[in-house]
Design a protein around this motif. Structure first.
Motif, mmCIF file in Angstrom:
data_model
loop_
_atom_site.group_PDB
_atom_site.id
_atom_site.type_symbol
_atom_site.label_atom_id
_atom_site.label_comp_id
_atom_site.label_asym_id
_atom_site.label_seq_id
_atom_site.Cartn_x
_atom_site.Cartn_y
_atom_site.Cartn_z
ATOM 1 N N HIS A 105 0.681 10.392 -34.929
ATOM 2 C CA HIS A 105 0.518 8.985 -35.322
ATOM 3 C C HIS A 105 1.286 8.638 -36.597
ATOM 4 N N MET A 106 1.533 9.615 -37.466
ATOM 5 C CA MET A 106 2.234 9.288 -38.719
ATOM 6 C C MET A 106 3.294 10.323 -39.107
ATOM 7 N N LEU A 143 3.915 -2.530 -38.436
ATOM 8 C CA LEU A 143 4.077 -1.356 -37.589
ATOM 9 C C LEU A 143 2.798 -0.534 -37.661
ATOM 10 N N ILE A 144 2.141 -0.375 -36.528
ATOM 11 C CA ILE A 144 0.925 0.438 -36.457
ATOM 12 C C ILE A 144 1.320 1.821 -35.945
ATOM 13 N N ASP A 145 1.336 2.796 -36.843
ATOM 14 C CA ASP A 145 1.708 4.188 -36.551
ATOM 15 C C ASP A 145 3.215 4.337 -36.295
ATOM 16 N N THR A 146 3.671 5.561 -36.403
ATOM 17 C CA THR A 146 5.108 5.845 -36.290
ATOM 18 C C THR A 146 5.441 6.843 -35.194
ATOM 19 N N GLY A 147 4.405 7.483 -34.605
ATOM 20 C CA GLY A 147 4.674 8.590 -33.697
ATOM 21 C C GLY A 147 5.116 9.813 -34.483
ATOM 22 N N GLY A 148 5.335 10.893 -33.789
ATOM 23 C CA GLY A 148 5.779 12.119 -34.442
ATOM 24 C C GLY A 148 5.524 13.318 -33.562
ATOM 25 N N LYS A 149 6.522 14.199 -33.487
ATOM 26 C CA LYS A 149 6.400 15.410 -32.684
ATOM 27 C C LYS A 149 6.730 16.607 -33.554
ATOM 28 N N VAL A 150 5.799 17.554 -33.651
ATOM 29 C CA VAL A 150 5.983 18.736 -34.491
ATOM 30 C C VAL A 150 7.171 19.557 -33.993
ATOM 31 N N ASN A 151 8.013 20.000 -34.942
ATOM 32 C CA ASN A 151 9.161 20.876 -34.660
ATOM 33 C C ASN A 151 10.234 20.222 -33.782
ATOM 34 N N SER A 152 10.223 18.911 -33.699
ATOM 35 C CA SER A 152 11.247 18.228 -32.912
ATOM 36 C C SER A 152 12.561 18.179 -33.684
ATOM 37 N N LYS A 153 13.679 18.491 -33.004
ATOM 38 C CA LYS A 153 14.992 18.442 -33.636
ATOM 39 C C LYS A 153 15.512 17.007 -33.743
ATOM 40 N N ASN A 154 15.007 16.139 -32.874
ATOM 41 C CA ASN A 154 15.463 14.752 -32.873
ATOM 42 C C ASN A 154 14.685 13.931 -33.895
ATOM 43 N N LEU A 213 -1.276 2.889 -40.842
ATOM 44 C CA LEU A 213 -1.462 4.211 -40.248
ATOM 45 C C LEU A 213 -2.913 4.345 -39.803
ATOM 46 N N THR A 214 -3.137 4.489 -38.500
ATOM 47 C CA THR A 214 -4.506 4.554 -38.003
ATOM 48 C C THR A 214 -5.239 5.773 -38.551
ATOM 49 N N ASP A 264 -12.149 9.807 -35.353
ATOM 50 C CA ASP A 264 -13.115 8.711 -35.431
ATOM 51 C C ASP A 264 -12.946 7.874 -36.689
ATOM 52 N N ASN A 265 -12.261 8.426 -37.691
ATOM 53 C CA ASN A 265 -11.947 7.644 -38.887
ATOM 54 C C ASN A 265 -10.722 6.740 -38.690
ATOM 55 N N SER A 266 -10.184 6.736 -37.475
ATOM 56 C CA SER A 266 -9.012 5.900 -37.181
ATOM 57 C C SER A 266 -9.271 4.439 -37.522
ATOM 58 N N ASN A 267 -8.237 3.793 -38.033
ATOM 59 C CA ASN A 267 -8.283 2.335 -38.156
ATOM 60 C C ASN A 267 -8.308 1.732 -36.755
ATOM 61 N N VAL A 268 -9.343 0.970 -36.445
ATOM 62 C CA VAL A 268 -9.405 0.201 -35.199
ATOM 63 C C VAL A 268 -9.157 -1.253 -35.579
ATOM 64 N N ILE A 269 -8.172 -1.875 -34.937
ATOM 65 C CA ILE A 269 -7.708 -3.197 -35.369
ATOM 66 C C ILE A 269 -7.893 -4.211 -34.245
ATOM 67 N N TYR A 270 -8.374 -5.375 -34.632
ATOM 68 C CA TYR A 270 -8.575 -6.485 -33.691
ATOM 69 C C TYR A 270 -7.860 -7.717 -34.241
ATOM 70 N N THR A 271 -7.163 -8.439 -33.367
ATOM 71 C CA THR A 271 -6.506 -9.674 -33.798
ATOM 72 C C THR A 271 -6.384 -10.635 -32.629
ATOM 73 N N GLU A 272 -6.210 -11.908 -32.941
ATOM 74 C CA GLU A 272 -5.965 -12.939 -31.936
ATOM 75 C C GLU A 272 -4.638 -13.616 -32.230
ATOM 76 N N LEU A 273 -3.799 -13.745 -31.184
ATOM 77 C CA LEU A 273 -2.503 -14.411 -31.302
ATOM 78 C C LEU A 273 -2.432 -15.520 -30.263
ATOM 79 N N ASP A 274 -2.353 -16.745 -30.732
ATOM 80 C CA ASP A 274 -2.247 -17.902 -29.832
ATOM 81 C C ASP A 274 -3.295 -17.851 -28.726
ATOM 82 N N GLY A 275 -4.523 -17.437 -29.087
ATOM 83 C CA GLY A 275 -5.625 -17.421 -28.130
ATOM 84 C C GLY A 275 -5.762 -16.138 -27.338
#
Length: 686
Positions: free
Chosen positions: A503-504, A461-472, A496-497, A571-582
């Motif tokens: 993002h977290m 799982l890359i990041d979780t999302g998140g909203k400040v002061n959200s009741k949900n 966590l990027t 800019d310190n974010s994790n930038v991720i690269y991958t290949e899946l089945d080409g």
């Protein structure tokens, strides 16, 4: 009359007529529910409507009308008190507010609010700005109903009275209700056969003491139960129980000798002919499935011991509701039936009868409070002791059909128990049959969350999302159920990027409510949000790492494109690269133009198939130079609807003009499925 009764008795003894009736009702339902009608747009802001029902929760008054549901947000208890004092069922009101059409679920296998309301014949939502009385209700029956509601509302500790008398369990504290859910006893708080049985037994006992004959006793009891169904707003499960009592009474008085299960077929057919959309009501389905298997069991077994009978019925209820519960919550507590040994008699013989008495003698409410405190305490303890949850992926109709066929054969003593047990084991592990790779860009509003599941069911799982002061609680209520629905038992790596809340922010909720094996942070110093998460990880003994370069998972490798340490979190974010089945995938986090330049200088990357756009499409990212160099075929922008930042930026969209763009605000969650080296894309639009 005797000749007619005799002829009718002979006809009713032909068993096949009940199967014909059942088959005809199912065909009728399929025809009716398959017909869709267009929902018109409404331009008016003012409406004259009649109040059918309402509920009040967390400073939100939800009012139900024909074809409309109104949301009225209040600021304090005084406004709620004013509403309760001045508004009643049957009142005609003038509303002013904004009308909208409810949305579909944008996360796969989630709760579909639009369909839920549609099946209740509601097509529009009004955000109410102002509400005024036009005329008060003058219907005698509705006035009695209003009196009962106001009477219950005036009694101390009335949350359980709402549940037991009116079927409104949502007034009970959310955490307490969730404990009951985990323990598998929430059925005791939904109006059903238990309540009807208790009422009917009490009334029959009183009428017998008054020496009324059987016909008159059953008639008066039936009239009372119909009135009770009216007070409870004719919920499908109550209607099922009341109609079954009436038919059973007629069957008994006139000696028709119709088997109870056939009476249940008649009740089912009557109700779906009245309203075919009942078939989508969870209470309706659970009520009939559990009742059917109990009646079928009673035909084949006789148990005289009361405690053993409760245990057997609890186990039977567990199995008869299993596919329904799985497709509702994707989990079951296999020890839940043990709780019913205590809760069923405790509620049936103590709490529920006392609840009825308290409505008339409110001075006894303190006794009810004592019993409720005991029940809540035992429920809380039971959650930690008798809580063995198993996660099941979503079941399609074929699996549900096969399950019930096998269960019927088991109850009828056909020797298929081993096959039945093996089939349940298969349902638990069936997700592992799927040998495809999946990447889900989950709609978490103005934030990022991306799930990668490979053919071996390794999960990242890359990041979780998140909203400040959200009741949900977005993670607990929406994202984790999605994980369960596709068969995930854990998250192997939470990446966590960076440390921004969008993002977290939901990482703590994820770790507290789902199994996470390892966590990976980005380069740079930990901020406050990351430090708080690390404290939790240490408590739960979850390993964590930061500033890594590669991650190997079976035959897949994720590359973390590290350039240098920057003076800002984005800019310190994790930038991720991958290949899946080409196919080449790249995830940019919130990286800006400066890091994009550094990536181009340090790495030889081009021809990206799917690019997760940086910083939600902000103008600080996705420069023309960068986009032209990597040349993505598909671009994913994770962005909130009508967000205050104006994302995505028009210039960024222009830079991506040669790429197929998907946006979570417009397309909902986006799924990329790699099957036999072919890329399939599916969206979950609002």
């Amino acid at each position: 009359m005797k000749h007619f009764s005799l002829r009718l008795r002979i006809i009713l003894l032909y068993n096949y007529i009940y199967y014909v009736l059942l088959f005809a009702s199912l065909i009728f339902v399929l025809i009716k529910v398959s017909v869709n009608y267009n929902i018109k747009n409404i331009n008016s802001d003012n409406f004259e409507l009649v109040i059918n029902d309402y509920k009040i929760k967390d400073k939100t008054i939800t009012i139900y009308f024909d074809d409309f549901i109104g949301k009225y947000y209040v600021n304090n208890f005084e406004e709620i008190k004013y509403f309760k004092s001045n508004y009643s069922f049957g009142d005609k009101v003038l509303l002013n507010g904004k009308v909208s059409i409810p949305n579909n679920n944008t996360i796969p296998n989630g709760f579909n609010y639009k369909k839920y309301l549609y099946h209740k014949r509601i097509n529009y939502i009004i955000k109410i700005d102002n509400i005024e009385i036009i005329s008060k209700n003058n219907n005698l029956f509705l006035n009695v109903k209003n009196y009962i509601y106001k009477r219950i509302d005036s009694i101390k500790y009335n949350e359980y009275l709402y549940a037991f008398i009116l079927g409104k369990s949502y007034y009970i504290d959310s955490d307490t209700l969730n404990n009951y859910k985990i323990n598998g006893v929430t059925h005791l708080f939904a109006l059903s056969g238990l309540h009807v049985s208790m009422f009917s037994n009490i009334l029959i006992y009183i009428f017998n003491k008054l020496r009324l004959n059987e016909k008159l006793s059953c008639l008066l009891t039936s009239i009372f139960l119909l009135f009770f169904a009216f007070i409870a707003s004719f919920t499908p499960s109550i209607l099922r129980a009341v109609l079954f009592f009436i038919l059973s009474s007629i069957n008994k008085i006139y000696y028709f000798y119709v088997k109870p299960k056939y009476l249940l077929y008649i009740v089912f057919s009557l109700l779906v002919f009245i309203n075919p959309y009942y078939i989508y009501d969870t209470g309706f389905i659970l009520s009939f499935s559990i009742s059917f298997f109990i009646l079928l069991f009673n035909e084949n077994y006789k148990i005289k011991n009361n405690i053993l009978s409760i245990l057997v019925i609890s186990i039977l209820s567990l199995f008869s509701s299993l596919p329904i519960v799985i497709n509702m919550s994707y989990e079951i507590n296999i020890l839940g039936f043990i709780n019913n040994i205590f809760f069923i008699p405790f509620v049936t013989y103590l709490v529920f009868p006392l609840s009825i008495i308290v409505v008339f003698v409110d001075k006894l409410s303190f006794l009810l409070d004592i019993l409720i405190s005991i029940m809540e305490y035992i429920s809380k303890i039971s959650v930690s002791i008798l809580n063995l949850k198993l996660y099941f992926s979503r079941l399609n109709l074929l699996y549900v059909f096969l399950y019930y066929v096998l269960l019927i054969l088991v109850v009828k003593r056909v020797r298929v128990r081993k096959i039945f047990i093996l089939f349940i084991i298969f349902l638990y592990f069936k997700c592992y049959i799927d040998r495809n790779d999946y990447i889900y860009y989950i709609d978490v509003g103005q934030g990022d969350s991306i799930l990668f599941v490979d053919k071996n069911k390794n999960s990242i799982l890359i990041d979780t999302g998140g909203k400040v002061n959200s009741k949900n609680n977005l993670m607990k209520n929406n994202v984790i159920p999605f994980f369960k629905s596709i068969g995930l038992k854990r998250i192997d790596y939470l990446v966590l990027t960076h440390g921004d809340y969008d993002h977290m922010g939901e990482a703590v909720n994820l770790v507290n409510n789902f199994k996470v094996k390892k966590v990976i942070f980005n380069c740079g110093n930990f901020n406050t949000l990351e430090t708080e998460l690390i404290k939790l990880l240490k408590i739960k003994k979850i390993k964590y790492y930061s500033c890594i370069k590669e991650l190997n998972i079976d035959n897949n490798k994720l590359y973390f494109l590290q350039t240098k340490e920057y003076d800002n979190e984005n800019d310190n974010s994790n930038v991720i690269y991958t290949e899946l089945d080409g196919y080449k995938f790249m995830f940019m986090g919130d990286s800006g133009v400066e890091k994009e330049k550094d990536i181009l200088n340090k790495y030889n990357i081009s021809g990206i198939d799917v690019l997760k756009i940086g910083h939600h499409g902000s103008k600080t990212s996705s420069s023309k130079e960068f986009i032209n160099e990597i040349n993505p075929n598909y671009s994913i922008i994770s962005v909130g609807k009508n967000n205050r930042y104006g994302h995505p930026n028009k210039e960024v969209l222009n830079n991506l003009s040669d790429s197929k763009i998907y946006r979570t605000d417009q397309d909902g969650s986006i799924m990329f499925n790699i099957k036999k080296n072919k890329l399939r894309i599916e969206t979950y639009s609002p």
